[in-house]
Design a protein around this motif. Sequence first.
Motif, short mmCIF file in Angstrom:
data_model
loop_
_atom_site.label_atom_id
_atom_site.label_comp_id
_atom_site.label_asym_id
_atom_site.label_seq_id
_atom_site.Cartn_x
_atom_site.Cartn_y
_atom_site.Cartn_z
N PRO A 12 49.84 47.18 0.66
CA PRO A 12 48.81 47.16 1.70
C PRO A 12 48.70 45.82 2.41
O PRO A 12 48.50 45.77 3.63
N ARG A 13 48.88 44.70 1.69
CA ARG A 13 48.79 43.41 2.34
C ARG A 13 49.94 43.21 3.32
O ARG A 13 49.75 42.75 4.45
N VAL A 14 51.14 43.54 2.91
CA VAL A 14 52.29 43.40 3.80
C VAL A 14 52.18 44.35 4.98
O VAL A 14 52.53 44.01 6.12
N ARG A 15 51.66 45.55 4.73
CA ARG A 15 51.52 46.52 5.81
C ARG A 15 50.54 46.03 6.87
O ARG A 15 50.78 46.20 8.07
N ARG A 16 49.42 45.42 6.45
CA ARG A 16 48.48 44.88 7.42
C ARG A 16 49.13 43.74 8.22
O ARG A 16 48.88 43.59 9.43
N ALA A 17 49.95 42.92 7.57
CA ALA A 17 50.63 41.84 8.29
C ALA A 17 51.62 42.40 9.31
O ALA A 17 51.76 41.87 10.43
N ILE A 18 52.29 43.49 8.96
CA ILE A 18 53.22 44.12 9.90
C ILE A 18 52.47 44.67 11.11
O ILE A 18 52.93 44.57 12.25
N ALA A 29 53.18 36.62 3.74
CA ALA A 29 52.81 37.65 2.77
C ALA A 29 53.96 37.96 1.83
O ALA A 29 53.74 38.16 0.62
N VAL A 30 55.18 38.00 2.32
CA VAL A 30 56.32 38.33 1.47
C VAL A 30 56.61 37.19 0.50
O VAL A 30 56.92 37.43 -0.69
N LEU A 31 56.53 35.96 0.96
CA LEU A 31 56.84 34.84 0.08
C LEU A 31 55.82 34.66 -1.04
O LEU A 31 56.11 33.99 -2.05
N SER A 32 54.65 35.24 -0.92
CA SER A 32 53.63 35.15 -1.98
C SER A 32 53.75 36.23 -3.04
O SER A 32 52.97 36.25 -3.99
N LEU A 33 54.72 37.13 -2.87
CA LEU A 33 54.86 38.25 -3.81
C LEU A 33 55.67 37.84 -5.04
O LEU A 33 56.55 36.98 -4.96
N MET A 76 59.15 44.07 10.59
CA MET A 76 59.79 44.94 9.61
C MET A 76 61.08 44.31 9.10
O MET A 76 61.38 44.40 7.89
N ARG A 77 61.86 43.68 9.96
CA ARG A 77 63.09 43.02 9.51
C ARG A 77 62.79 41.86 8.56
O ARG A 77 63.48 41.67 7.55
N VAL A 78 61.76 41.08 8.87
CA VAL A 78 61.39 39.96 8.00
C VAL A 78 60.95 40.48 6.62
O VAL A 78 61.34 39.92 5.58
N ALA A 79 60.18 41.55 6.62
CA ALA A 79 59.73 42.10 5.34
C ALA A 79 60.91 42.59 4.51
O ALA A 79 60.99 42.33 3.30
N GLY A 80 61.84 43.31 5.14
CA GLY A 80 63.00 43.80 4.38
C GLY A 80 63.88 42.68 3.88
O GLY A 80 64.40 42.74 2.76
N ALA A 81 64.09 41.62 4.69
CA ALA A 81 64.92 40.50 4.26
C ALA A 81 64.30 39.77 3.08
O ALA A 81 65.02 39.14 2.29
N GLY A 82 62.96 39.87 2.91
CA GLY A 82 62.31 39.15 1.82
C GLY A 82 62.17 39.94 0.54
O GLY A 82 61.99 39.33 -0.52
N VAL A 83 62.26 41.28 0.62
CA VAL A 83 61.97 42.06 -0.59
C VAL A 83 63.16 42.87 -1.08
O VAL A 83 63.19 43.24 -2.28
N LEU A 84 64.11 43.23 -0.24
CA LEU A 84 65.25 44.02 -0.70
C LEU A 84 66.13 43.19 -1.61
O LEU A 84 66.30 41.98 -1.42
#
Length: 635
Positions: A12-18, A29-33, A76-84
């Motif tokens: 939910p936190r990453v989704r709100r940032a997106i 948000a991704v770097l804090s996970l 969305m690209r930034v989120a995927g590059a940080g979590v995949l």
Amino acid sequence: MTTHLPGDGAWPRVRRAITTGDPALVADAVLSLDEAGRREVADGLPGHIGVARKAVTERDRRRGVWTDGEEWIEPMRVAGAGVLGGAAAVATWLYRRDFTRWRRPLDSGPLLRVIAARPPRWQADLAARLALRLRGSRAQARDDSVPLALELLRRSGAVPPDHDPLTVAWVSQPPDLEHDPLAGHLVPRLFEAEGVGRALREDNVDPPSWDASRRTWLGALRDAVAAGRLDPEPLVDGCLSRFLRGGDATDLRFFARLHEMLAPEPSERRVPDYLRLLPASPGAVAELALRQLRGAGGLSGADLGEAVAALMFRPEGKFVRAGLTLLDRAARDAAGDLDDLAPALASAFLCESYEVRERAVRLAVKHAARFTPAGAEAVREAAGVLPAELAARLPEAYGAVAAEPEPADDFELVPLPPFEPAAREPFPPPLGDLTAAYDKVGDGIVFERWLDGFVRDPSKRPRPGQGRIYERPHWCHLAEWTEALLREAADPGAEPPVRPRAGHAAECDTDTGFDRLPAPGHVSAPHYAMLLRCAEIHAALKAGTLPPYLLATHPDLRPPRPRRAGGACRGVRTGRCRGPSRRPGAGAPAAAARGGPGGDRPRREAHLGSGRDAGAPAGRPPGAGAARGLVPRQR
């Protein structure tokens, strides 16, 4: 440190940032996970693509504005590059089809920041995978494929993969050989990668005057050689290897300019390579190779013969002349006999140009005394291909030259096969019942047959229709004209006078019938030509000068009388496409106004009336003659 609400999960936190459309917030948000949070976000990302796209569309609809709708893609690209997890998964995610855009992202900093948080080996793997994805396509020219792959290679320190599109992409960027860590790996590949020469075909040593701040690759290589950062010898060898691989002038233009800029000293070590460039390389490459061979000096007889043979058969005249000059200079510089030059002289004898052969004979005469009997024998055998007048100029020192026998002429004259022309199909006869067919003349053949039948026999026939055609100012259809012809033949003079059109009262005589014609721009050109033929016959019928038959009438259907007796106009040829012409003085309005054809009444009547009245059939008024074609004879 980021504070999270109770029960607030990672996704939910990453989704709100997106949803905010800010890649920097998504990167934070991704770097804090932690590891579990990254797995949670990785599971939710693929299903959120459609939701994110729809949210942007709905937002634009509510605001009543139109945007490209691409601001959701970079978060969305930034989120995927940080979590995949794997580098292969991230490379696929970054350039999946859902993320296709029309313009590059304005800032790649958030994406590079989340990638920099990964292990170094993982970053090097991703950099190599992104580099191997390069294809030089238009879609990749619009996105960030090239700058991202090059930047990751520089940051990770990975060895660039051996991939031609990567090298082409690198040279398509402004050069910075002094500070670019990729220069040491990619400069040697300039001469191996396909497409580099075409990408740099317009590159010059100095930038153009209108863009003096531009950095050019030739200028950067020159500065690197001058500063000692690059050794010129490998660059020269690279140019030679690229020349030997072949290519057209466009592909090799950059390398030829680089070779000229480096200006290498002539070297015997490179003589075989330059000799291989003479026969078929582009003109600029062959010219620099010839210049290097001249500077090398001391060419052996075999090398000289190879060079002359290669130059003799090039299509450019300057290279042929250069080959003869090279041969003459070698003969003057040689200390002993010239037997080693006999093969080169023989190659000149084989040239197709008579001028080159003649000049080669002059060289042979000039240096005849310096050939031994063996060398003279070789020249005499080669001279057998020369024309007799050139072979006769060789001195007695070479002996008698056996002229090449003339090829036997095996042509045998045989009689031509007899020609039997195909039988001509008979032309359909004129229509019998013109009244019944007056409204069925839309076809070209039927129209010709109807006109032919009417001109042959314009006697009184039943009048078709109700006479409504006289209420119309213009007759645009063939059926209207054929009805008017039948009515005029049945009741001459019954047609009421035509009310003049505005602007035409001074140009035409309304009694001629041409005023019934529509404007030429209102109907097609072929249809207007058929209407004009009808108007000419109609005018001739009213004036009592209807010809006995159409000049376009098929020969099978003409009356058996001489052309002059039939009233055909002098100097006008017949043809199926011809039709009736205007009678003297009854030309088209424009022609009458400017005194053109049909407007010079006295001269034309005097010319056309001579020799016609005597041959006019009985019942015809004097001056009647065959109608001429509409289309004038092309001269």
